[in-house]
Design a protein around this motif. Structure first.
Motif, short mmCIF file in Angstrom:
data_model
loop_
_atom_site.label_atom_id
_atom_site.label_comp_id
_atom_site.label_asym_id
_atom_site.label_seq_id
_atom_site.Cartn_x
_atom_site.Cartn_y
_atom_site.Cartn_z
N HIS A 300 38.44 41.58 44.14
CA HIS A 300 38.67 39.82 44.91
C HIS A 300 40.13 39.37 44.45
O HIS A 300 40.34 40.17 43.72
CB HIS A 300 37.10 38.84 44.23
CG HIS A 300 37.19 39.32 43.00
ND1 HIS A 300 36.14 40.60 41.99
CD2 HIS A 300 37.11 38.56 41.60
CE1 HIS A 300 36.96 40.12 41.05
NE2 HIS A 300 37.25 39.33 40.92
N GLU A 307 42.43 34.40 36.80
CA GLU A 307 41.11 34.50 36.14
C GLU A 307 41.49 34.94 35.10
O GLU A 307 42.21 36.29 34.65
CB GLU A 307 40.34 35.17 37.17
CG GLU A 307 39.16 36.28 36.66
CD GLU A 307 38.67 37.33 37.62
OE1 GLU A 307 37.98 36.75 38.64
OE2 GLU A 307 38.20 37.59 36.86
N HIS A 336 42.25 42.66 42.33
CA HIS A 336 41.70 42.67 41.03
C HIS A 336 40.67 43.13 41.56
O HIS A 336 39.59 42.81 42.66
CB HIS A 336 41.62 42.49 39.88
CG HIS A 336 40.86 41.32 39.84
ND1 HIS A 336 41.61 39.64 40.26
CD2 HIS A 336 39.57 41.18 38.65
CE1 HIS A 336 40.39 38.95 39.70
NE2 HIS A 336 39.50 39.83 39.04
FE LIG Z 1 37.91 39.19 38.90
#
Ligand SMILES: [Fe+2]
Length: 385
Positions: A300, A307, A336
């Motif tokens: 994603h 994140e 990632h």
């Molecule tokens: Fe993630």
């Protein structure tokens, strides 16, 4: 916290005569948020909360930023943060922006000779290791492994640890920490589809009125500075209080996972929200039950969100060589996803024991000098087969 709570003695009507047994008036204090427009509590003190005896020299506790701008998947070995006797000195800010600071701490000793008040941020203390009691004028909150303790700004507190082995993951939020709005009904009650409800929320109890005169040191944090105050009355001199503003706790073990036939997106893990970031809990759960489902997450791209994952316990299915206390920061701007081999390995698996805390800030995080000292520098290349 949008649940009414009251402890100790309060008068029948607010703002009315309320006397001690000796005839003196108790001192009423309104503790309110967003001016007078949001949550508040009314507190009754044995003495006015304004008796300042002296002020020490303020000092900076601003984090030292090492990388203000970066675009690198980053991994930090959180358990490399060294244990330190003093609670405040043990807190090391590792990631920061204008909305939040994220810290790690391994305090060894209880706070005995001073009190602490964060006047600039709500605090969420996630207890990874250790147990003890949070003491405030509002009452006491016992805590242990897996607890989130939410301490609204302005709350004077002390922590008593049961022993010296403590590991905390701390979020300082410059806006109020709230339950996710989409889980609340028009009256603020958590709805049936919420992963936790009021029954899971622990409120302060065992209010102990400490009516003492003397010298009480309170370290007050504001605008990146620590202000040493000495008050003439004990900060926990509440004879009673009521309202919606007080510290509270929720165990990650009481967060009920939402699962489905196909992979559920990260918002199902959301636990708290604040301005420009959310806090999520990944907890042990059954995997997706479609016969062809792939339990591992897809790759994603966080187009508008960094994140941060803090690994607490269990086997994290999409990562290889993860250890307790490890932190990954996947910045917005590059994709990632699962490590090589983990997607194939996840097929057919029925459940996971993973336990992790995730923070998604909507503005980029800066990396501090404390973080660089515990960085796994090669993490960015860990997706190579
Ligand atoms: Fe993630």
């Amino acid at each position: 916290m949008p649940i009414y709570h009251s402890l100790g003695k309060i008068p029948l009507k607010r703002h009315t005569v309320f006397r001690k047994p000796d005839g003196e008036l108790y001192a009423e204090e309104l503790v309110s948020t967003e001016g007078f427009s949001s949550l508040y509590s009314l507190v009754y003190h044995c003495h006015p909360p304004t008796i300042v005896k002296s002020m020490g020299t303020p000092y900076s506790v601003e984090p030292k930023i090492a990388r203000e701008k970066h675009l690198k998947h980053t991994s930090l070995k959180g358990f490399k943060i060294q244990p330190v006797d003093d609670y405040l000195e043990s807190r090391k800010v590792i990631l920061a922006n204008n909305d939040l600071h994220i810290s790690l701490a391994a305090p060894k000793k209880s706070m005995t000779d001073y009190f602490y008040k964060n006047s600039q941020a709500d605090e969420v203390l996630f207890i990874h290791e250790g147990s003890g009691v949070l003491k405030t004028g509002f009452g006491k909150l016992s805590f242990g492994y897996g607890d989130y303790i939410v301490i609204p700004r302005g709350t004077i507190y002390q922590i008593e640890f049961d022993d010296e082995k403590n590991r905390l993951f701390i979020v300082e939020s410059f806006s109020s920490i709230q339950t996710p709005k989409r889980y609340r009904n028009a009256f603020g009650q958590l709805q049936e589809h919420s992963p936790y409800c009021e029954r899971d929320i622990r409120k302060p109890k065992d209010l102990e009125t400490i009516d003492q005169i003397g010298d009480f040191k309170v370290l007050i944090k504001k605008q990146g500075m620590m202000y040493p105050y000495t008050y003439g009355t004990h900060p926990f001199d509440f004879v009673g209080w009521d309202g919606f503003h007080y510290p509270w706790a929720l165990s990650i073990h009481d967060f009920e996972p939402i699962t489905g036939r196909l992979h559920q997106p990260p918002p199902v893990h959301q636990t708290f929200e604040a301005h420009n970031f959310v806090i999520c809990s990944f907890v042990p759960r059954k995997y997706d039950y479609h016969p062809l489902s792939i339990p591992a997450p897809y790759h994603h791209s966080n187009v508008d969100s960094d994140e941060v994952l803090y690994y607490v316990d269990g086997d994290f299915m999409s990562r290889k060589s993860v250890e307790k206390g490890q932190i990954t920061l996947h910045p917005a701007g590059i994709p990632h996803g699962p490590h090589p081999g983990t997607v194939e390995k996840s097929i057919g698996k029925e459940s996971t024991e993973e336990l992790a805390v995730m923070i998604d800030p909507f503005k980029p995080l800066m990396i501090t000098e404390e973080a660089l000292a515990i960085e796994d520098e090669d993490y960015f290349a860990s997706w190579q087969s």
